[in-house]
Structure formats: structure tokens, C-alpha cells
Design a protein around this motif. Structure first.
Motif, PDB file in Angstrom:
ATOM      1  N   THR A  41     -65.425  -5.989  37.091  1.00 40.56           N
ATOM      2  CA  THR A  41     -65.047  -4.711  36.460  1.00 40.56           C
ATOM      3  C   THR A  41     -64.359  -3.833  37.506  1.00 40.56           C
ATOM      4  O   THR A  41     -64.293  -4.197  38.686  1.00 40.56           O
ATOM      5  CB  THR A  41     -66.275  -3.992  35.849  1.00 40.56           C
ATOM      6  N   LEU A  89     -61.575  -3.767  49.633  1.00 42.04           N
ATOM      7  CA  LEU A  89     -62.950  -3.700  49.128  1.00 42.04           C
ATOM      8  C   LEU A  89     -63.762  -4.910  49.603  1.00 42.04           C
ATOM      9  O   LEU A  89     -64.929  -4.778  49.993  1.00 42.04           O
ATOM     10  CB  LEU A  89     -62.958  -3.619  47.597  1.00 42.04           C
ATOM     11  N   GLY A 120     -52.398  -4.517  43.436  1.00 42.02           N
ATOM     12  CA  GLY A 120     -53.659  -4.269  42.720  1.00 42.02           C
ATOM     13  C   GLY A 120     -53.999  -2.801  42.576  1.00 42.02           C
ATOM     14  O   GLY A 120     -55.128  -2.454  42.228  1.00 42.02           O
ATOM     15  N   VAL A 126     -63.771  -0.551  39.960  1.00 42.60           N
ATOM     16  CA  VAL A 126     -64.521   0.500  40.662  1.00 42.60           C
ATOM     17  C   VAL A 126     -63.950   1.849  40.197  1.00 42.60           C
ATOM     18  O   VAL A 126     -62.826   1.923  39.718  1.00 42.60           O
ATOM     19  CB  VAL A 126     -64.493   0.338  42.197  1.00 42.60           C
ATOM     20  N   GLN A 172     -55.356   6.356  38.040  1.00 40.56           N
ATOM     21  CA  GLN A 172     -54.953   5.950  39.400  1.00 40.56           C
ATOM     22  C   GLN A 172     -53.463   6.191  39.615  1.00 40.56           C
ATOM     23  O   GLN A 172     -53.040   6.551  40.715  1.00 40.56           O
ATOM     24  CB  GLN A 172     -55.294   4.482  39.643  1.00 40.56           C
ATOM     25  N   ILE A 208     -69.983  -4.370  41.421  1.00 39.87           N
ATOM     26  CA  ILE A 208     -68.859  -4.111  40.496  1.00 39.87           C
ATOM     27  C   ILE A 208     -67.768  -5.158  40.723  1.00 39.87           C
ATOM     28  O   ILE A 208     -67.262  -5.779  39.785  1.00 39.87           O
ATOM     29  CB  ILE A 208     -68.270  -2.691  40.741  1.00 39.87           C
ATOM     30  N   THR A 255     -55.829  -3.421  47.530  1.00 39.11           N
ATOM     31  CA  THR A 255     -57.089  -2.675  47.388  1.00 39.11           C
ATOM     32  C   THR A 255     -58.270  -3.640  47.255  1.00 39.11           C
ATOM     33  O   THR A 255     -59.353  -3.379  47.779  1.00 39.11           O
ATOM     34  CB  THR A 255     -57.037  -1.710  46.186  1.00 39.11           C
ATOM     35  N   GLY A 256     -58.038  -4.780  46.560  1.00 42.73           N
ATOM     36  CA  GLY A 256     -59.120  -5.756  46.422  1.00 42.73           C
ATOM     37  C   GLY A 256     -59.540  -6.278  47.788  1.00 42.73           C
ATOM     38  O   GLY A 256     -60.734  -6.409  48.092  1.00 42.73           O
ATOM     39  N   ILE A 302     -61.543   4.620  44.478  1.00 53.78           N
ATOM     40  CA  ILE A 302     -60.443   3.787  44.991  1.00 53.78           C
ATOM     41  C   ILE A 302     -59.259   4.678  45.367  1.00 53.78           C
ATOM     42  O   ILE A 302     -58.525   4.387  46.319  1.00 53.78           O
ATOM     43  CB  ILE A 302     -60.052   2.682  43.961  1.00 53.78           C
ATOM     44  N   ARG A 355     -54.414   0.640  38.854  1.00 50.50           N
ATOM     45  CA  ARG A 355     -54.883  -0.236  37.776  1.00 50.50           C
ATOM     46  C   ARG A 355     -55.244   0.559  36.529  1.00 50.50           C
ATOM     47  O   ARG A 355     -55.652  -0.043  35.531  1.00 50.50           O
ATOM     48  CB  ARG A 355     -56.122  -1.002  38.245  1.00 50.50           C
ATOM     49  N   ARG A 364     -62.269  -9.718  34.212  1.00 46.74           N
ATOM     50  CA  ARG A 364     -61.097  -9.071  34.837  1.00 46.74           C
ATOM     51  C   ARG A 364     -59.930  -9.026  33.867  1.00 46.74           C
ATOM     52  O   ARG A 364     -59.200  -8.027  33.807  1.00 46.74           O
ATOM     53  CB  ARG A 364     -60.715  -9.820  36.132  1.00 46.74           C
TER      54      ARG A 364
HETATM   55  P1  AMP Z   1     -58.045  -8.016  43.420  1.00 49.53           P
HETATM   56  O1  AMP Z   1     -58.212  -8.584  44.788  1.00 49.53           O
HETATM   57  O2  AMP Z   1     -56.843  -7.107  43.294  1.00 49.53           O
HETATM   58  O3  AMP Z   1     -58.084  -9.078  42.348  1.00 49.53           O
HETATM   59  O4  AMP Z   1     -59.309  -7.068  43.157  1.00 49.53           O
HETATM   60  C1  AMP Z   1     -60.623  -7.596  43.148  1.00 49.53           C
HETATM   61  C2  AMP Z   1     -61.587  -6.581  42.536  1.00 49.53           C
HETATM   62  O5  AMP Z   1     -61.623  -5.384  43.353  1.00 49.53           O
HETATM   63  C3  AMP Z   1     -61.236  -6.070  41.136  1.00 49.53           C
HETATM   64  O6  AMP Z   1     -61.663  -6.947  40.116  1.00 49.53           O
HETATM   65  C4  AMP Z   1     -62.014  -4.737  41.112  1.00 49.53           C
HETATM   66  O7  AMP Z   1     -63.399  -4.941  40.965  1.00 49.53           O
HETATM   67  C5  AMP Z   1     -61.767  -4.217  42.528  1.00 49.53           C
HETATM   68  N1  AMP Z   1     -60.508  -3.450  42.609  1.00 49.53           N
HETATM   69  C6  AMP Z   1     -59.408  -3.768  43.355  1.00 49.53           C
HETATM   70  N2  AMP Z   1     -58.445  -2.856  43.184  1.00 49.53           N
HETATM   71  C7  AMP Z   1     -58.924  -1.943  42.308  1.00 49.53           C
HETATM   72  C8  AMP Z   1     -58.395  -0.778  41.698  1.00 49.53           C
HETATM   73  N3  AMP Z   1     -57.136  -0.369  41.951  1.00 49.53           N
HETATM   74  N4  AMP Z   1     -59.189  -0.079  40.850  1.00 49.53           N
HETATM   75  C9  AMP Z   1     -60.441  -0.482  40.578  1.00 49.53           C
HETATM   76  N5  AMP Z   1     -61.000  -1.582  41.083  1.00 49.53           N
HETATM   77  C10 AMP Z   1     -60.253  -2.314  41.945  1.00 49.53           C
END
Ligand code: AMP
Length: 193
Positions: A32, A10, A60, A34, A67, A27, A6-7, A39, A63, A146
Motif C-alpha cells: 500500500t 524507503l 515512483g 505511505v 503528491q 506499509i 522513493t521506493g 513521502i 503517486r 500495488r
Molecule cells: P517502488 O520501489 O516505487 O515500487 O515502491 C515500493 C513501495 O514503496 C510502494 O509500494 C509504496 O509502499 C512505497 N512508496 C514508494 N514511493 C511512494 C510514493 N510516492 N507514495 C507512497 N508510497 C510510496
């Protein structure tokens, strides 16, 4: 099987400047989370595509407990329960060391680490020659945010998945090969097509 981060989705939306990307940019950069429903929609859409029929790896997500409910609703509607939930365990200072040294290539996606897996030439991708970059949220202040988000909102998921008999905890210490072997160990025999 598709690796659904998911990261990563995004970050792609942010790089493309899409409406979703514009909403989540500040965000994600601050470290922090989302909003759950936002998501949840992204994941529901991704899981509606054909390539996940034979299985998928979510990275990811979920979280938060909300969710997890969204995921259970999406999979429940298709009668496709989760097989396993992996929790990688590693100390906070090691997380900060790993993330603050991480460098990625925006052109091809290759990942390096300034100490553990440095590129041959500093700042240059071994694979494609692109200029390496640091994720905005891999800076130490965002990493600390985080970790706090994880402790407050994500850690409670362990008990939830333990009760469901799905939780598999894996020691995240050591190198990539060691951790990979432990993951395959807890998942049992992995069949390849
Ligand atoms: P990651 O690549 O998994 O470390 O995610 C990077 C950032 O994307 C996180 O710090 C959040 O800001 C956002 N993000 C990714 N996955 C989620 C999720 N399941 N719920 C909320 N925010 C997310």
C-alpha cells in the motif's frame, strides 16, 4: 542526473532501521502507499540537495494527486517546472510476471530476473557474489495490492499531466533496450555533458 527512487529510499530506511523505516516497513511490505505528507517530506529534503541542480529523474513519485501538488509547490518555489512525465504502459499479467521473477542483490543493488535475465549461478549475484533476494512486495499478493493502489490513486495523474501538456506515454513491452530507445525517442535529443 540523479535517479531518485522513493521506493529505494524507503527500502534503505527500512534496512537501516531508522525512525522513518520503522514507520513504513509494514506499509511497504504489504504494497500500500505511505502517507502523502510523509513521502512529500522525504522528496522535499532530497530535492534540497545540490546534486539536483542540473536536473533529476523522479521514479515512483508522485503517486497521488496530493503528491503532485506537493511536488508542484516544491518546484514552484524554485521556479523549476517539470520537463516531462513518463508513463510506461504494460499489461497487468506482464507486470506480475516481471515483478514476481525479479531478484536483487542486497549487497551491490544489481537486478536479475529468474526467466528474462538469470544470474550465471542460481541465487548468486554475477557482479559481487552476494546472495540474491526477493523484495517482500514482489510476492504476488503484494503485487496485486500495488496494482489496485495504482488504479485507484495513481492512474488519475495521467489526466492531470496530460492537461498540463507534460505526459509522454511509452509502450513498456519488450526488452530493456527497446523501452530505453522509446523513452529517448519521446524525450527528444538527450544532451550529455
Ligand atoms: P517502488 O520501489 O516505487 O515500487 O515502491 C515500493 C513501495 O514503496 C510502494 O509500494 C509504496 O509502499 C512505497 N512508496 C514508494 N514511493 C511512494 C510514493 N510516492 N507514495 C507512497 N508510497 C510510496
Amino acid at each position: 542526473m540523479p535517479h531518485i527512487s522513493t521506493g529505494e529510499m524507503l527500502r534503505e530506511a527500512i534496512a537501516a532501521g531508522s525512525p522513518l523505516g520503522r514507520k513504513v516497513k509494514s506499509i511497504v511490505e504489504a504494497g500500500t502507499l505511505v502517507p502523502d505528507e510523509m513521502i512529500g517530506e522525504v522528496v522535499a529534503e532530497r530535492l534540497s540537495r545540490d546534486d539536483v541542480r542540473m536536473g533529476f529523474l523522479l521514479d515512483g513519485f508522485p503517486r497521488t494527486l496530493r503528491q503532485a501538488e506537493i511536488l508542484e509547490a516544491v518546484l514552484g518555489a524554485r521556479n523549476e517546472p517539470l520537463t516531462a512525465v513518463l508513463e510506461l504502459e504494460i499489461g497487468e499479467e506482464e507486470i506480475v510476471r516481471r515483478l514476481s521473477g525479479r531478484r536483487t542483490c542486497p549487497a551491490c543493488g544489481a537486478t536479475f530476473h529468474t526467466a528474462f535475465s538469470p544470474p550465471r549461478a542460481e541465487g548468486v549475484c554475477d557482479a559481487c557474489g552476494g546472495r540474491l533476494a526477493q523484495r517482500e512486495d514482489d510476492r504476488e499478493s503484494s503485487v496485486r495490492t500495488r496494482l489496485a493502489e495504482y488504479a485507484a490513486k495513481t492512474a488519475p495523474l495521467s489526466a492531470h499531466y496530460r492537461e498540463l501538456g507534460l505526459l509522454r506515454r511509452v509502450d513498456g513491452a519488450g526488452g530493456v533496450a527497446d523501452v530505453t530507445e522509446r523513452i529517448f525517442g519521446v524525450l527528444g535529443t538527450v544532451e550529455t555533458a
